[in-house]
Design a protein around this motif. Sequence first.
Motif, short mmCIF file in Angstrom:
data_model
loop_
_atom_site.label_atom_id
_atom_site.label_comp_id
_atom_site.label_asym_id
_atom_site.label_seq_id
_atom_site.Cartn_x
_atom_site.Cartn_y
_atom_site.Cartn_z
N MET A 1 0.83 -1.21 0.00
CA MET A 1 0.00 0.00 0.00
C MET A 1 0.86 1.26 0.00
O MET A 1 1.93 1.29 0.60
CB MET A 1 -0.90 0.01 1.25
N ASN A 13 -2.92 16.80 11.79
CA ASN A 13 -2.47 15.53 12.33
C ASN A 13 -2.43 14.41 11.27
O ASN A 13 -2.32 13.24 11.62
CB ASN A 13 -3.34 15.10 13.51
N ALA A 14 -2.54 14.78 9.99
CA ALA A 14 -2.59 13.75 8.95
C ALA A 14 -1.36 12.84 9.00
O ALA A 14 -1.48 11.62 8.89
CB ALA A 14 -2.73 14.39 7.56
N SER A 17 -1.48 10.47 12.08
CA SER A 17 -2.44 9.38 11.90
C SER A 17 -1.92 8.37 10.90
O SER A 17 -2.06 7.16 11.08
CB SER A 17 -3.79 9.93 11.46
N LEU A 21 -1.06 4.31 11.62
CA LEU A 21 -1.88 3.27 10.99
C LEU A 21 -1.24 2.61 9.77
O LEU A 21 -1.72 1.57 9.32
CB LEU A 21 -3.25 3.84 10.63
N ALA A 22 -0.20 3.19 9.23
CA ALA A 22 0.45 2.57 8.07
C ALA A 22 1.20 1.31 8.53
O ALA A 22 2.04 1.38 9.43
CB ALA A 22 1.42 3.55 7.41
N THR A 95 -2.69 -0.30 -3.86
CA THR A 95 -3.73 0.47 -3.18
C THR A 95 -3.14 1.77 -2.66
O THR A 95 -2.04 1.78 -2.10
CB THR A 95 -4.29 -0.35 -2.01
N VAL A 96 -3.87 2.86 -2.87
CA VAL A 96 -3.41 4.17 -2.39
C VAL A 96 -4.36 4.67 -1.30
O VAL A 96 -5.58 4.59 -1.45
CB VAL A 96 -3.36 5.20 -3.55
N ASN A 97 -3.79 5.14 -0.22
CA ASN A 97 -4.59 5.72 0.86
C ASN A 97 -4.15 7.17 1.03
O ASN A 97 -3.00 7.43 1.37
CB ASN A 97 -4.37 4.92 2.15
N SER A 98 -5.07 8.09 0.77
CA SER A 98 -4.74 9.52 0.82
C SER A 98 -5.13 10.11 2.17
O SER A 98 -6.30 10.17 2.50
CB SER A 98 -5.49 10.27 -0.29
N TRP A 99 -4.12 10.54 2.91
CA TRP A 99 -4.38 11.18 4.21
C TRP A 99 -4.51 12.67 3.96
O TRP A 99 -3.52 13.35 3.71
CB TRP A 99 -3.26 10.85 5.20
N LEU A 100 -5.75 13.16 4.01
CA LEU A 100 -6.05 14.54 3.61
C LEU A 100 -6.11 15.48 4.81
O LEU A 100 -6.55 15.10 5.86
CB LEU A 100 -7.39 14.60 2.88
#
Lengths: 100, 130, 110
Positions: A1, A13-14, A17, A21-22, A95-100
């Motif tokens: 990921m 706080n991106a 977080s 969680l990564a 899979t990409v997870n974008s922390w906005l």
Amino acid sequence: MLHTVNKSPFERNALDSCLRLAAPGSAILLIEDGVYAALKGTAQTAKVEAAAETHEVYVLGPDLKARGIEESRIIGGVKIVDYGGFVDLAVAKGTVNSWL
Amino acid sequence: MSEEPVFDTQGVVRKFMFVNRKAPYGTIYALEILESVLISAAFEQDISVAFLDDGVFQIKKGHDPKDLGMKNFSPTYRALGGYDIEKLYVEKESMEARGLGPDDFVVKVQVVPAAELSKLMAEQDVLITG
Amino acid sequence: MPYTVNGNTIETDEEGYLMDLSLWTQDIAAAIAAAENVDMTDEHWQVVNFLREYYNEYQIAPAIRVLTKAMKEKFGAEKGNNKYLYDLFPYGPAKQACKIAGLPKPTGCV
């Protein structure tokens, strides 16, 4: 990921977080205002250096350049990639997870 | 105009997780993600929804935003069970950091520590975070 | 197209859904039904009232699959199925019945 973080760690706080969680071994790419997390000698440096021990950490070169951040000021364990590198990472990691 | 969109997904079921990180009402993220969750329910995928950071405030009991001229959409989370979306997770650390407990939520959730949520995230095919 | 009910003009969107859900009355429902060529029977009203109860509880109009399941739980299998609902509302129970019930179009309905 592949996790992307686009907010400054001094404002939001991106990054915290994301680091919480990564999963170990996943990739983290700092983009846009997220690139400030890659600076040496800041209040955020220690946690990013620690993350680079357990994760692949990247920073987007064009966003560094735009903000006047020289390569010499980037944390040692953080690799600089260009847009092509961003695409390669997204493809390789699936899979990409974008922390906005 | 059909009642529900029909797409040929060839029976492929992917794991989708919607990750809520923003407080409600101040920005549009919470409502947009909730609508995405409802729409995705039509595609018979493996859906889960997570609440962390200020996202835990989205499901706090007792919302009443009518004086703001906004709709209280927190009851809609209780409708998700009817849409066969049963996997709702709250990150324990975020909940506790904000002085909330499992009884503060409008909907039944599983409270999971960050390490467990991290594993659940790593299993997903698609993550939609906002 | 606005509806005129008891001398009042009720605004709708371009598809005929009420702009202000709080204005709904049974008379308005009857006017919408007439415009849709639906002859309202007790069975029609039962579905319309059920949709309003669902909306009050959850703040959304249910997808058809969810409506049939909830109808089945409340009224039994003979009413909780697609055929029964389509016989009552030929243009689609969720869409047509929601319109008559004064609800927005179901989310995810194109």
